[in-house]
Design a protein around this motif. Structure first.
Motif, PDB file in Angstrom:
ATOM      1  N   LEU A 203       0.829  -1.203   0.000  1.00  0.00           N
ATOM      2  CA  LEU A 203       0.000   0.000   0.000  1.00  0.00           C
ATOM      3  C   LEU A 203       0.864   1.254   0.000  1.00  0.00           C
ATOM      4  O   LEU A 203       0.489   2.279  -0.569  1.00  0.00           O
ATOM      5  CB  LEU A 203      -0.920  -0.011   1.226  1.00  0.00           C
ATOM      6  CG  LEU A 203      -2.042   1.024   1.266  1.00  0.00           C
ATOM      7  CD1 LEU A 203      -3.023   0.804   0.125  1.00  0.00           C
ATOM      8  CD2 LEU A 203      -2.762   0.953   2.605  1.00  0.00           C
ATOM      9  N   LEU A 250     -10.149   0.140   3.373  1.00  0.00           N
ATOM     10  CA  LEU A 250      -9.653   1.207   2.504  1.00  0.00           C
ATOM     11  C   LEU A 250     -10.833   2.059   2.077  1.00  0.00           C
ATOM     12  O   LEU A 250     -11.889   1.529   1.723  1.00  0.00           O
ATOM     13  CB  LEU A 250      -8.970   0.633   1.259  1.00  0.00           C
ATOM     14  CG  LEU A 250      -7.740  -0.255   1.468  1.00  0.00           C
ATOM     15  CD1 LEU A 250      -7.293  -0.849   0.137  1.00  0.00           C
ATOM     16  CD2 LEU A 250      -6.606   0.549   2.076  1.00  0.00           C
ATOM     17  N   ASN A 254      -8.201   4.764  -1.328  1.00  0.00           N
ATOM     18  CA  ASN A 254      -7.194   3.826  -0.808  1.00  0.00           C
ATOM     19  C   ASN A 254      -6.493   4.302   0.463  1.00  0.00           C
ATOM     20  O   ASN A 254      -5.407   3.796   0.790  1.00  0.00           O
ATOM     21  CB  ASN A 254      -6.154   3.463  -1.877  1.00  0.00           C
ATOM     22  CG  ASN A 254      -6.693   2.484  -2.893  1.00  0.00           C
ATOM     23  OD1 ASN A 254      -7.626   1.725  -2.614  1.00  0.00           O
ATOM     24  ND2 ASN A 254      -6.135   2.492  -4.084  1.00  0.00           N
ATOM     25  N   ASP A 256      -6.071   3.930   4.264  1.00  0.00           N
ATOM     26  CA  ASP A 256      -6.364   2.787   5.114  1.00  0.00           C
ATOM     27  C   ASP A 256      -6.719   3.204   6.532  1.00  0.00           C
ATOM     28  O   ASP A 256      -6.221   4.192   7.061  1.00  0.00           O
ATOM     29  CB  ASP A 256      -5.181   1.815   5.144  1.00  0.00           C
ATOM     30  CG  ASP A 256      -3.881   2.490   5.550  1.00  0.00           C
ATOM     31  OD1 ASP A 256      -3.494   3.476   4.892  1.00  0.00           O
ATOM     32  OD2 ASP A 256      -3.247   2.040   6.528  1.00  0.00           O
TER      33      ASP A 256
END
Length: 267
Positions: A203, A250, A254, A256
């Motif tokens: 990520l 997410l 995106n 988190d």
């Protein structure tokens, strides 16, 4: 547990850098029941505050840094941002944003740890930080994923004086290090760090990263809200013994975060 007396080294603020402020406000409003209060006017909202039951729980701003990913930034209370900056550099970290005054509210700075984890500090003036923690719809924990737990503990221990205690995860899941602010008892622990292989940190392109854990009354219901509103689930929902039921999520950009329904008897 996280409290709002914000002793040195305790998390006191968090904000989200989002490419679309309006869309982010709608998503988190749907998931957590947050109300968004814009600091600007018109269609081009640049940022503002999230409130839960009238109390400030987080900030939201336009992501403007070229090449940066959308992510939550966690701020830790310090008494002297300039001294913390020197400590960061001495410990091998880098300064992303040097200490700067935000009117009478306080002073902030942002950094990157030696393994790439980004974090920030807040030296309070009239503004001490968020107004609600450890309640449904608010911050209840902070968590670092890193490729080298020992190095991370050395760095953050040097910068903040944090105390660490290790616990083995069930089923051979590895070691989880619990974080307590300097000089405070373990019931004031506010976060944890976990060592993961670099390939599991995709990520952030293999770099370390922090994320917030939000208290929710019903983890599965919160996950349903995440997916219904364009977010995704990385892990869970699953039960963690002695902790509660949690899921790693997410948002549509995106960024988190974790949702956690604490186990009975837990804060």
């Amino acid at each position: 547990m996280i409290t709002t007396d914000f002793g040195p080294g305790s998390p006191c603020w968090l904000d989200l850098g989002a490419p679309d402020v309006r869309a982010a406000a709608a998503f988190y409003g749907a998931v957590f029941g947050w109300d968004y209060e814009s600091m600007g006017e018109g269609e081009d909202m640049e940022g503002g505050m999230f409130r839960k039951d009238g109390k400030i729980v987080a900030g939201l701003g336009k992501l403007t840094e070229e090449g940066a990913r959308s992510a939550w930034m966690i701020y830790y209370n310090v008494t002297d941002a300039a001294a913390t900056t020197q400590a960061v550099e001495s410990a091998g970290g880098t300064v992303r944003v040097p200490p700067r005054d935000l009117d009478e509210w306080g002073r902030m700075a942002q950094y990157t740890d030696p393994l790439g984890g980004q974090f920030a500090v807040w030296q309070p003036g009239t503004d001490k930080g968020v107004e609600l923690v450890d309640e449904p719809g608010s911050l209840s924990w902070t968590e670092l994923y890193t490729s080298d737990a020992s190095a991370a503990k050395d760095f953050y221990g040097s910068v903040f004086g944090w105390q660490f205690s290790d616990t083995e995860l069930p089923g051979g899941g590895g070691t989880y290090s619990l974080i307590t602010p300097a000089g405070l008892p373990e019931e004031r622990m506010h976060g944890g760090l976990m060592e993961l292989p670099r390939e599991n940190l995709a990520l952030a392109d293999g770099r370390a990263y922090w994320h917030p854990v939000f208290n929710v009354p019903d983890c599965d219901a919160a996950v349903a809200k995440v997916t219904e509103n364009g977010g995704r689930v990385q892990m869970g929902p699953e039960d963690a013994e002695g902790v509660g039921r949690l899921a790693v999520c997410l948002d549509p950009s995106n960024a988190d975060f974790v949702v956690l329904t604490p186990a009975s008897g837990q804060a």
